[in-house]
Design a protein around this motif. Structure first.
Motif: not given
Length: 421
Positions: A331-344
């Motif tokens: 399981y080495t394929e790239n995936v995207e992680k999305t987080t929120t910090k303040g409004k960003e």
């Protein structure tokens, strides 16, 4: 509830002490507290319960004014503390109010670092009352470390009186900028801090309630990883060179097919497996009912393999090793992680195996069950969730599930395609 001021001895030839007095109906007793101030009965206004008002400038006039100012401190404090007790639903008793007066007017010793003394007392009581699980204790210890680091980095000495709007702004910026906390982490920590402050307010360590106005950041449901049945089949078939990694894989798969929290796995034994289910009594509270977790063939196979004693590691170690398991499994394929910090909104690309943790197993169980159409009520009976909103935060909908849902819903037989001229 009202208080009044009166002399200890109205007929004394010399000066006599001035007392603050209040009648407590529930106890049918008077609260009598010495102000430490003295005055001659001839100089006391018995009608208005205060030193006589004198005109002109003289030592006696100045002294009367000074006495009155001090007496006002006692009267005002009585009003303030009884109102506080009413607003926080605390029992107003003579014993409690006397203790508050002793602290306010320095008749008891108060430690220099009262904020952290109170924090330690708060933790001690909660632990002794067995109100917290180990994870909660760990979180509150972490909050204390964050506060002490904040003091050093931002040069802001924390006292109860300085928990104000400035503290809120500085602490928020410290957490989001210096510590790089995302919204969910910050909001959780601020909520724990406010819980402590409310306890301190209710227990008389502070009368500062400005913390009530501190606002959490809006919590954001972040995209997480949940496995599919093919992934579990692939993991089960994977061979490992070491017993350590094989054990980590087996514990992870067991969690995926039972939905149990990682911290609950240590409670499993032959003795609490009855009729194919784990009879689980949580550590988090004696008031919680017994929970039955069904064991399917995969779960029972793993338990028999280890003679009903799963090869558990510490949570952090398990999190490290499970990433190694998934890397070896490909399981080495790239995936995207999305987080929120303040409004960003922050987007990071990382290998799939880096996204996997002990929580992935529980999330996988809930996601698979919901995709099979099982009700929230049924799932929660297995997982132990009381709040359906929290339960549904575990449910991950991927692109493939969306396509399947649309195709299943609109499964209509179409006529042969005719080209339009």
């Amino acid at each position: 509830m009202r208080s009044t001021l009166n002399l200890k001895d109205k007929k004394k030839n010399g000066e006599t002490l001035i007392y603050l007095i209040a009648f407590f109906k529930d106890e049918d007793k008077k609260f009598v507290y010495s102000t430490g101030e003295t005055i001659h009965p001839n100089e006391w206004d018995f009608k208005n319960r205060q030193p006589k008002s004198l005109t002109g400038r003289s030592q006696k006039t100045d002294r009367h004014r000074a006495i009155k100012l001090q007496l006002d401190r006692y009267s005002n404090f009585f009003l303030k503390i009884t109102e506080l007790y009413k607003n926080t639903n605390q029992e107003i008793t003579i014993e409690n109010i006397r203790a508050e007066f002793d602290i306010e007017f320095k008749k008891v010793t108060v430690g220099k670092d009262i904020f952290y003394e109170a924090y330690d007392e708060f933790m001690s009581r909660k632990i002794k009352n067995q109100e917290w699980a180990d994870a909660t204790i760990k979180r509150y210890k972490n909050i204390k470390n964050i506060l002490q680091e904040f003091e050093i980095v931002r040069n802001y000495k924390i006292t109860f009186s300085k928990i104000n709007d400035k503290f809120y702004s500085e602490f928020t910026d410290f957490c989001m900028t210096d510590k790089q906390h995302i919204n969910n982490t910050y909001s959780r920590n601020l909520g724990l801090f406010k819980t402590f402050m409310l306890w301190a307010l209710n227990n008389g360590y502070t009368y500062n309630a400005k913390f009530r106005n501190f606002k959490k950041k809006k919590r954001v449901i972040t995209n997480q990883i949940a496995l599919k049945i093919e992934d579990l089949q692939k993991l089960i078939a994977q061979d490992f060179d070491t017993a350590r990694l094989e054990g980590i894989r087996d514990v992870f798969v067991f969690s995926c097919v039972t939905g149990m929290r990682f911290g609950e796995l240590k409670l499993i034994s032959k003795n609490n497996i009855i009729n194919g289910s784990v009879q689980l009594k949580e550590e988090k509270g004696a008031e919680k009912e017994m929970r039955e977790v069904p064991l399917n063939e995969i779960a029972l196979y793993i338990l028999r393999k280890y003679d009903y004693k799963l090869p558990l590691k510490a949570n952090q170690k398990h999190n490290d090793y499970i990433k190694e398991v998934f890397k070896i499994a490909g399981y080495t394929e790239n995936v995207e992680k999305t987080t929120t910090k303040g409004k960003e909104v922050i987007r990071e690309t990382m290998p799939f195996y880096e996204r996997v943790s002990t929580h992935t197993a529980r999330r996988t169980f809930i996601t698979m069950m919901k995709q099979k159409g099982k009700s929230d009520k049924l799932i929660s009976k297995i997982t132990g969730h009381k709040d359906m909103k929290t339960l549904n935060q575990y449910y991950q909908v991927n692109d493939e599930a969306k396509k399947d849902a649309v195709n299943d819903t609109f499964d209509i037989e179409l006529p042969s395609l005719k080209k339009v001229n």
